[in-house]
Design a protein around this motif. Structure first.
Motif, mmCIF file in Angstrom:
data_model
loop_
_atom_site.group_PDB
_atom_site.id
_atom_site.type_symbol
_atom_site.label_atom_id
_atom_site.label_comp_id
_atom_site.label_asym_id
_atom_site.label_seq_id
_atom_site.Cartn_x
_atom_site.Cartn_y
_atom_site.Cartn_z
ATOM 1 N N THR A 47 0.914 -1.126 -0.029
ATOM 2 C CA THR A 47 -0.091 -0.131 0.114
ATOM 3 C C THR A 47 0.926 1.403 0.016
ATOM 4 N N MET A 48 1.870 1.290 0.867
ATOM 5 C CA MET A 48 2.770 2.348 0.825
ATOM 6 C C MET A 48 3.424 2.836 -0.385
ATOM 7 N N VAL A 49 4.047 1.782 -1.059
ATOM 8 C CA VAL A 49 4.439 1.792 -2.529
ATOM 9 C C VAL A 49 3.409 2.406 -3.555
ATOM 10 N N ALA A 50 2.375 1.630 -3.453
ATOM 11 C CA ALA A 50 1.190 1.922 -4.500
ATOM 12 C C ALA A 50 1.023 3.420 -4.224
ATOM 13 N N VAL A 51 0.782 4.149 -3.116
ATOM 14 C CA VAL A 51 0.256 5.371 -2.898
ATOM 15 C C VAL A 51 1.564 6.362 -3.494
ATOM 16 N N ARG A 52 2.759 5.817 -3.035
ATOM 17 C CA ARG A 52 4.050 6.637 -3.321
ATOM 18 C C ARG A 52 4.344 6.688 -4.907
ATOM 19 N N VAL A 53 4.060 5.601 -5.501
ATOM 20 C CA VAL A 53 4.492 5.869 -7.197
ATOM 21 C C VAL A 53 3.065 6.263 -7.756
ATOM 22 N N ALA A 57 3.739 9.517 -10.148
ATOM 23 C CA ALA A 57 3.207 9.418 -11.356
ATOM 24 C C ALA A 57 2.492 10.519 -11.834
ATOM 25 N N MET A 58 1.567 11.073 -11.073
ATOM 26 C CA MET A 58 0.682 11.952 -11.492
ATOM 27 C C MET A 58 1.090 13.495 -11.621
ATOM 28 N N LEU A 59 2.257 13.589 -10.296
ATOM 29 C CA LEU A 59 2.906 14.886 -10.476
ATOM 30 C C LEU A 59 3.725 14.858 -11.566
ATOM 31 N N LEU A 60 4.434 13.873 -11.976
ATOM 32 C CA LEU A 60 5.655 13.901 -13.018
ATOM 33 C C LEU A 60 4.664 14.061 -14.389
ATOM 34 N N THR A 196 11.017 10.580 -19.020
ATOM 35 C CA THR A 196 11.263 9.343 -18.594
ATOM 36 C C THR A 196 10.942 9.016 -17.255
ATOM 37 N N ALA A 197 11.001 9.851 -16.452
ATOM 38 C CA ALA A 197 10.603 9.851 -15.142
ATOM 39 C C ALA A 197 9.268 9.672 -15.181
ATOM 40 N N ALA A 204 5.373 1.868 -13.194
ATOM 41 C CA ALA A 204 5.532 1.405 -11.851
ATOM 42 C C ALA A 204 4.135 1.094 -11.025
ATOM 43 N N ALA A 205 3.276 2.031 -11.266
ATOM 44 C CA ALA A 205 1.952 2.026 -10.361
ATOM 45 C C ALA A 205 0.885 1.166 -10.993
#
Length: 311
Positions: A47-53, A57-60, A196-197, A204-205
């Motif tokens: 859950t932590m990683v899912a929220v994090r990425v 992703a949305m910001l990038l 790329t980012a 990743a998400a």
């Protein structure tokens, strides 16, 4: 000032900027181990990683669009983004988060200082570094491996089924991912770093969100306010901002140069874990950390520095 002198000065300024960015990235990623340790008691790893990425992703994506960049349309590029997202984010983030359930953040940071050793070992095994393998690099690999063994402890094999050895192995697995990621990421050198980012983080998400929903049912969790804040900082600073810097450094410093910041990251992780979380380490852990850091320094130290020290 002559044209040659101007070029030299410009080159020196550029190098200073890149080293400064490497230091900043090391600080950002070093702090991530402390933030993960704060969040993981009430927000489990997937859950932590899912929220994090997902947030990153949305910001990038928004930033890339705001800067006028068009995202690639070729399937081959997005397939490469997916591999990059797995190697750079989805897999290592999950392995580190899971590992920190059982081990201190500082220890995780030091074990995660080993990517330069993996980079060198991979380059040697594939024949790409046969002309650049030196005695110091071989010594560095040996020191690093010895440090890992000492850090994990002599009783690791007898207790292989317990949490701590498996957690340490998970963090080392993340290091292998981090070693492979910049090698794979070189293929994106013609794309803007932000593109790329954004592409890699979006990919990743894709596996992480359903994994979190199925395995951990995040709607049933009751995270603390500190854990939520930690994950938000992980997403915005330690992922979105860090990835833009990271893909720039791959182009300017190369894979080994970029991963050389891992021992600085380890130092920040230990310092922050001690200062913020009150973590303490055994004598064997400290000795192992010292060996790992010495090994990474031996691998990444420029030849000119070794020559000057020998005079």
């Amino acid at each position: 000032m002559s044209t040659q002198a101007q070029r030299t000065t410009s080159g020196q300024i550029t190098l200073v900027v890149e080293i400064g960015l490497l230091l900043l990235l090391s600080l950002i990623w070093g702090s991530s181990f402390t933030l993960i340790k704060v969040a993981v008691p009430t927000i489990p790893p997937f859950t932590m990683v899912a929220v994090r990425v997902t947030i990153a992703a949305m910001l990038l994506l928004l930033l890339a669009i705001a800067q006028g960049h068009a995202l690639p349309r070729q399937r081959s590029v997005w397939a490469a983004f997916f591999v990059q997202g797995l190697l750079q984010s989805a897999l290592p983030f999950t392995l580190i988060s899971w590992g920190e359930v059982s081990i201190p953040s500082g220890l995780a940071g030091v074990l995660n200082a080993t990517p330069p050793m993996f980079v060198l070992a991979i380059a040697m095994s594939t024949g790409r570094a046969r002309q650049t393998v030196t005695r110091w690099k071989i010594i560095g690999v040996a020191l690093g491996l010895a440090g890992v063994a000492v850090t994990m402890g002599l009783d690791a094999l007898s207790g292989i089924g317990s949490a701590a050895p498996l957690a340490q192995a998970a963090v080392l697995g993340a290091s292998l991912c981090y070693a492979l990621a910049p090698m794979w990421g070189q293929r994106f050198s013609k794309l803007p770093a932000i593109v790329t980012a954004a592409g890699a983080m979006s990919c990743a998400a894709i596996p992480m969100v359903p994994a979190a929903l199925i395995l951990e049912r995040p709607w049933t969790l009751a995270p603390t306010s500190q854990a939520v804040a930690a994950v938000i900082v992980l997403a915005i600073v330690c992922t979105a901002l860090a990835m833009v810097i990271y893909f720039r450094l791959i182009r300017t410093l190369g894979p080994l140069g970029t991963t050389s910041g891992s021992y600085l990251r380890a130092g920040f992780a230990v310092a922050l874990g001690t200062a913020w979380l009150g973590e303490r380490f055994t004598l064997s852990s400290m000795a192992g950390m010292a060996l790992i850091l010495a090994g990474v320094v031996a691998i990444t130290m420029p030849p000119s520095a070794r020559t000057s020290r020998g005079n």
